[in-house]
Scaffold this motif. Structure first.
Motif, PDB file in Angstrom:
ATOM      1  N   PRO A 140      -4.978  -1.698   4.571  1.00  0.00           N
ATOM      2  CA  PRO A 140      -4.197  -0.463   4.464  1.00  0.00           C
ATOM      3  C   PRO A 140      -3.541  -0.370   3.088  1.00  0.00           C
ATOM      4  O   PRO A 140      -3.119  -1.380   2.517  1.00  0.00           O
ATOM      5  CB  PRO A 140      -3.135  -0.629   5.571  1.00  0.00           C
ATOM      6  CG  PRO A 140      -3.729  -1.608   6.539  1.00  0.00           C
ATOM      7  CD  PRO A 140      -4.533  -2.552   5.688  1.00  0.00           C
ATOM      8  N   LEU A 141      -3.475   0.843   2.558  1.00  0.00           N
ATOM      9  CA  LEU A 141      -2.891   1.039   1.234  1.00  0.00           C
ATOM     10  C   LEU A 141      -1.478   0.476   1.158  1.00  0.00           C
ATOM     11  O   LEU A 141      -1.095  -0.150   0.160  1.00  0.00           O
ATOM     12  CB  LEU A 141      -2.878   2.534   0.889  1.00  0.00           C
ATOM     13  CG  LEU A 141      -2.204   2.920  -0.434  1.00  0.00           C
ATOM     14  CD1 LEU A 141      -2.902   2.248  -1.627  1.00  0.00           C
ATOM     15  CD2 LEU A 141      -2.203   4.436  -0.605  1.00  0.00           C
ATOM     16  N   GLU A 142      -0.696   0.653   2.215  1.00  0.00           N
ATOM     17  CA  GLU A 142       0.688   0.183   2.177  1.00  0.00           C
ATOM     18  C   GLU A 142       0.781  -1.340   2.084  1.00  0.00           C
ATOM     19  O   GLU A 142       1.706  -1.885   1.467  1.00  0.00           O
ATOM     20  CB  GLU A 142       1.478   0.687   3.392  1.00  0.00           C
ATOM     21  CG  GLU A 142       0.931   0.278   4.754  1.00  0.00           C
ATOM     22  CD  GLU A 142      -0.076   1.274   5.328  1.00  0.00           C
ATOM     23  OE1 GLU A 142      -0.267   1.265   6.556  1.00  0.00           O
ATOM     24  OE2 GLU A 142      -0.660   2.048   4.538  1.00  0.00           O
ATOM     25  N   VAL A 143      -0.198  -2.036   2.666  1.00  0.00           N
ATOM     26  CA  VAL A 143      -0.211  -3.497   2.571  1.00  0.00           C
ATOM     27  C   VAL A 143      -0.600  -3.925   1.159  1.00  0.00           C
ATOM     28  O   VAL A 143      -0.002  -4.839   0.587  1.00  0.00           O
ATOM     29  CB  VAL A 143      -1.177  -4.112   3.609  1.00  0.00           C
ATOM     30  CG1 VAL A 143      -1.243  -5.633   3.453  1.00  0.00           C
ATOM     31  CG2 VAL A 143      -0.736  -3.744   5.018  1.00  0.00           C
ATOM     32  N   GLU A 145      -0.130  -2.205  -1.523  1.00  0.00           N
ATOM     33  CA  GLU A 145       1.018  -1.890  -2.385  1.00  0.00           C
ATOM     34  C   GLU A 145       2.116  -2.925  -2.234  1.00  0.00           C
ATOM     35  O   GLU A 145       2.785  -3.285  -3.211  1.00  0.00           O
ATOM     36  CB  GLU A 145       1.566  -0.504  -2.055  1.00  0.00           C
ATOM     37  CG  GLU A 145       1.051   0.585  -2.943  1.00  0.00           C
ATOM     38  CD  GLU A 145       1.853   1.862  -2.860  1.00  0.00           C
ATOM     39  OE1 GLU A 145       2.746   2.059  -3.696  1.00  0.00           O
ATOM     40  OE2 GLU A 145       1.554   2.660  -1.952  1.00  0.00           O
ATOM     41  N   ALA A 146       2.333  -3.402  -1.027  1.00  0.00           N
ATOM     42  CA  ALA A 146       3.379  -4.404  -0.798  1.00  0.00           C
ATOM     43  C   ALA A 146       3.027  -5.715  -1.487  1.00  0.00           C
ATOM     44  O   ALA A 146       3.917  -6.423  -1.987  1.00  0.00           O
ATOM     45  CB  ALA A 146       3.572  -4.622   0.699  1.00  0.00           C
ATOM     46  N   ASP A 148       0.805  -6.121  -4.294  1.00  0.00           N
ATOM     47  CA  ASP A 148       0.892  -5.723  -5.705  1.00  0.00           C
ATOM     48  C   ASP A 148       1.143  -6.889  -6.666  1.00  0.00           C
ATOM     49  O   ASP A 148       2.132  -6.880  -7.415  1.00  0.00           O
ATOM     50  CB  ASP A 148       1.985  -4.670  -5.868  1.00  0.00           C
ATOM     51  CG  ASP A 148       1.801  -3.799  -7.119  1.00  0.00           C
ATOM     52  OD1 ASP A 148       0.696  -3.832  -7.712  1.00  0.00           O
ATOM     53  OD2 ASP A 148       2.758  -3.111  -7.501  1.00  0.00           O
ATOM     54  N   TYR A 153       0.402  -1.068  -8.767  1.00  0.00           N
ATOM     55  CA  TYR A 153       0.762   0.066  -7.920  1.00  0.00           C
ATOM     56  C   TYR A 153       2.107   0.639  -8.344  1.00  0.00           C
ATOM     57  O   TYR A 153       2.296   1.861  -8.375  1.00  0.00           O
ATOM     58  CB  TYR A 153       0.802  -0.358  -6.448  1.00  0.00           C
ATOM     59  CG  TYR A 153      -0.567  -0.507  -5.824  1.00  0.00           C
ATOM     60  CD1 TYR A 153      -1.277   0.608  -5.377  1.00  0.00           C
ATOM     61  CD2 TYR A 153      -1.153  -1.764  -5.681  1.00  0.00           C
ATOM     62  CE1 TYR A 153      -2.532   0.478  -4.793  1.00  0.00           C
ATOM     63  CE2 TYR A 153      -2.409  -1.907  -5.112  1.00  0.00           C
ATOM     64  CZ  TYR A 153      -3.091  -0.785  -4.668  1.00  0.00           C
ATOM     65  OH  TYR A 153      -4.342  -0.913  -4.112  1.00  0.00           O
ATOM     66  N   ARG A 157       2.662   4.442  -9.504  1.00  0.00           N
ATOM     67  CA  ARG A 157       3.633   5.336  -8.874  1.00  0.00           C
ATOM     68  C   ARG A 157       4.590   5.929  -9.911  1.00  0.00           C
ATOM     69  O   ARG A 157       5.079   7.044  -9.756  1.00  0.00           O
ATOM     70  CB  ARG A 157       4.431   4.576  -7.813  1.00  0.00           C
ATOM     71  CG  ARG A 157       3.648   4.185  -6.571  1.00  0.00           C
ATOM     72  CD  ARG A 157       3.261   5.382  -5.739  1.00  0.00           C
ATOM     73  NE  ARG A 157       2.669   4.985  -4.464  1.00  0.00           N
ATOM     74  CZ  ARG A 157       2.092   5.839  -3.618  1.00  0.00           C
ATOM     75  NH1 ARG A 157       2.033   7.126  -3.914  1.00  0.00           N
ATOM     76  NH2 ARG A 157       1.582   5.405  -2.482  1.00  0.00           N
TER      77      ARG A 157
END
Length: 209
Positions: A140-143, A145-146, A148, A153, A157
Motif C-alpha cells: 500500500p502507498l501509505e506503507v 510512504e511510512a 520512506d 516521498y 509531497r
C-alpha cells in the motif's frame, strides 16, 4: 536502427545452457519505491549463487551511475531506462545467467516491451524464448510512504521531486504477474522461498548440478 550491420550468430541457447549447466532467464521485480524490491532481489541473488547458479542483479539506482546516467525521470526517459535494461537483461539471460532486475518500471507498456524482447527468436531458429518472470512487489502507498528510507516521498509531497511515482506520476500495477509478493505481509526469507519454489516447479533450475 543502425544500418550496414550484420548479425553474427553464436552458440544456440540449448548448447550454451548445456555447457553452463543452467537455463538463462529474467526475473523482473516491479513495485513502488520502498516496496522492498531491491531487498528481496538482493537476497534472491545471494540464494541462487549459494545454490551454485550464475545470477546477477541489475538495480534501478545502480545503473543510473553508469549505463543510464544520461537519463532523467520524465516519462520518455523512464521508457528508455526500461528499454535499455530489458536489452541488458536479455543478454544476461541469453548467456545462461539468471538476470534479476529491480526497477519501479511503472508503465505496463514498458514491462510488456521487456517481456516481448525475451519472447523474440534467438540467433538460431531452434532457440526457445527466454523465460520472463514478472514479480510484483505489492505494498500500500501509505506503507511505502511510512517506510520512506531515502526520504523521497517526503520530498515529493513537498514538491521537490517532480513526476514521482505514486505521488505525481502513475504506477500501473501488473494485472497478471507470475508472482505476487505482498512485502508488508511477507518476510524476505519467505519471499525468496516463494520465488525459488516457482522456479523449481517450472523446471528453470533443473540443469544445475
Amino acid at each position: 536502427m543502425s544500418t550496414n550491420i550484420t548479425w553474427h550468430p553464436s552458440l544456440t541457447r540449448k548448447e550454451r545452457n548445456t555447457y553452463r549447466k543452467q537455463r538463462g532467464l529474467t526475473i523482473w521485480f516491479t513495485g513502488l519505491s520502498a516496496s522492498g524490491k531491491s531487498t528481496i532481489a538482493t537476497a534472491l541473488e545471494q540464494h541462487l549463487l549459494h545454490l551454485g547458479l550464475a545470477a546477477y542483479r541489475l538495480d534501478g539506482d545502480n545503473v543510473r551511475f553508469g549505463l543510464n546516467k544520461d537519463l532523467g525521470f520524465d516519462e520518455k526517459s523512464r521508457n528508455e531506462n526500461i528499454r535499455r535494461i530489458a536489452e541488458v537483461a536479455k543478454l544476461f539471460a541469453d548467456s545462461s545467467t539468471i538476470a534479476i532486475t529491480s526497477f519501479i518500471s511503472p508503465y505496463k507498456a514498458d514491462r510488456e516491451t521487456a517481456r516481448s524482447l525475451h519472447a523474440a527468436p534467438g540467433a538460431d531458429p531452434s532457440d526457445e524464448p527466454l523465460p520472463f518472470i514478472e514479480v510484483y512487489v505489492d505494498i500500500p502507498l501509505e506503507v511505502a510512504e511510512a517506510r520512506d528510507p531515502k526520504g523521497l516521498y517526503k520530498k515529493a509531497r513537498e514538491g521537490k521531486i517532480p513526476e514521482f511515482t505514486g505521488i505525481s506520476a502513475p504506477y500501473e500495477a501488473p494485472e497478471n504477474p507470475e508472482i505476487l509478493i505482498k512485502s508488508h505481509e511477507t518476510s524476505v526469507e519467505d519471499a525468496v522461498r516463494t520465488i525459488t519454489e516457482y522456479l523449481q516447479k517450472k523446471g528453470y533450475l533443473g540443469l544445475a548440478q
